[in-house]
Design a protein around this motif. Structure first.
Motif, PDB file in Angstrom:
ATOM      1  N   GLY A  76       0.767  -1.241   0.000  1.00 22.76           N
ATOM      2  CA  GLY A  76       0.000   0.000   0.000  1.00 22.76           C
ATOM      3  C   GLY A  76       0.790   1.278   0.000  1.00 22.76           C
ATOM      4  O   GLY A  76       0.234   2.346  -0.265  1.00 22.76           O
ATOM      5  N   SER A 227      -8.395  -1.478  -2.505  1.00 17.13           N
ATOM      6  CA  SER A 227      -7.002  -1.048  -2.641  1.00 17.13           C
ATOM      7  C   SER A 227      -6.243  -1.258  -1.334  1.00 17.13           C
ATOM      8  O   SER A 227      -6.793  -1.064  -0.244  1.00 17.13           O
ATOM      9  N   PRO A 228      -4.941  -1.625  -1.408  1.00 17.43           N
ATOM     10  CA  PRO A 228      -4.148  -1.766  -0.187  1.00 17.43           C
ATOM     11  C   PRO A 228      -3.570  -0.451   0.318  1.00 17.43           C
ATOM     12  O   PRO A 228      -2.746  -0.462   1.236  1.00 17.43           O
ATOM     13  N   ASP A 229      -3.976   0.658  -0.279  1.00 19.13           N
ATOM     14  CA  ASP A 229      -3.492   1.971   0.161  1.00 19.13           C
ATOM     15  C   ASP A 229      -3.662   2.121   1.666  1.00 19.13           C
ATOM     16  O   ASP A 229      -4.671   1.696   2.238  1.00 19.13           O
ATOM     17  N   TRP A 230      -2.681   2.750   2.323  1.00 20.25           N
ATOM     18  CA  TRP A 230      -2.699   2.837   3.790  1.00 20.25           C
ATOM     19  C   TRP A 230      -3.935   3.552   4.310  1.00 20.25           C
ATOM     20  O   TRP A 230      -4.523   3.143   5.312  1.00 20.25           O
TER      21      TRP A 230
END
Length: 277
Positions: A76, A227-230
């Motif tokens: 992410g 999404s693996p975005d933080w």
């Protein structure tokens, strides 16, 4: 007055080195750059339970969808760094020339540029992104471009103010009397004068852009929920904060370290340059 011993000065100089800032910045940056190469698959596993505590083959547990949190965190960071730096670059590329243009000798041009930018400055960033999402423009490049354009008025104002400072104007007028052209004055002299304030502003503005993009992703205005975005991870797992805190605290800690580390590094670096001069 007795001068300080050389060894004492060296010890103090080492103590002032930005080690804390470097460590804070290096952890999230290394995670973002190296993480995707060493991370495992982010797809949910059949044997994994949602919001599972660390253990059982999952060092940081699982998220609400049963995905491995460690793999998600490692994947992410790339979107976080890429979008923040991209938006900051757009703001700088557009804002610096506009600020130099407004600082020119033509008063009418100055008023036209600055009043136009004031209109853009009046719009709240999140409101603009919400309007953008409501019209169906949810792709990452729309989010990045608009977040960058929202920074243009502030960057242009900073450049204009620095270029109109009394010391800078005196040297500029002297160079014009010597027959120097626009490129020499702006790209050589003013570029050196603007380097320090622009570097300081860029570090603070990086945090502003990061906060804006993270807020947009947290509110579901940007990247998809998978999404693996933080920031997306924080939003998706916020309800499971007390049962699976690692899924929220780890990405939140990386975002915080990125903001604090970048500001500290620029501040310490500029302070060392002032002392060396």
């Amino acid at each position: 007055m007795t001068p300080l011993p050389v060894t004492t000065g060296l010890r103090r100089d080492r103590a002032r080195r930005p080690w804390t800032a470097l460590v804070l910045l290096a952890v999230p940056v290394a995670t973002a750059l190296i993480g995707p190469w060493v991370a495992g698959d982010t797809a949910p596993r059949e044997d994994a339970l949602p919001s599972q505590a660390p253990g059982g083959g999952h060092a940081l547990g699982t998220d609400v969808l049963g995905r491995d949190v460690l793999s998600l965190v490692l994947h992410g960071g790339a979107s976080v760094l890429g979008s923040a730096f991209g938006a900051l670059l757009i703001g700088m590329i557009a804002g610096v020339p506009l600020g130099l243009l407004a600082a020119g000798p033509r008063r009418t041009l100055d008023e036209t540029v600055m009043r136009t930018l004031d209109l853009l400055l009046a719009f709240p960033g999140l409101l603009v992104l919400m309007t953008l999402a409501a019209t169906g423009h949810r792709d990452w490049y729309w989010l990045l471009t608009v977040a960058g354009l929202l920074q243009v008025p502030a960057v242009a104002r900073l450049v204009r103010g620095a270029a109109l400072a009394p010391g800078a104007r005196t040297v500029v007028e002297a160079l014009r009397m010597q027959g120097r052209g626009w490129a020499y004055i702006h790209l050589r002299h003013l570029a050196r004068e603007l380097a320090a304030p622009l570097a300081t502003d860029a570090a603070g503005r990086f945090s502003v852009v990061l906060y804006l993009l993270a807020s947009a992703n947290f509110l579901g205005l940007g990247l998809p929920a998978s999404s693996p975005d933080w920031a997306v991870l924080i939003e998706r797992n916020s309800d499971a904060l007390f049962t699976q805190p690692a899924a929220v605290l780890v990405p939140a800690g990386l975002l915080t370290a990125l903001c604090v580390g970048s500001n500290l590094l620029v501040d310490r670096t500029l302070a060392r340059r002032r002392r060396s001069r």
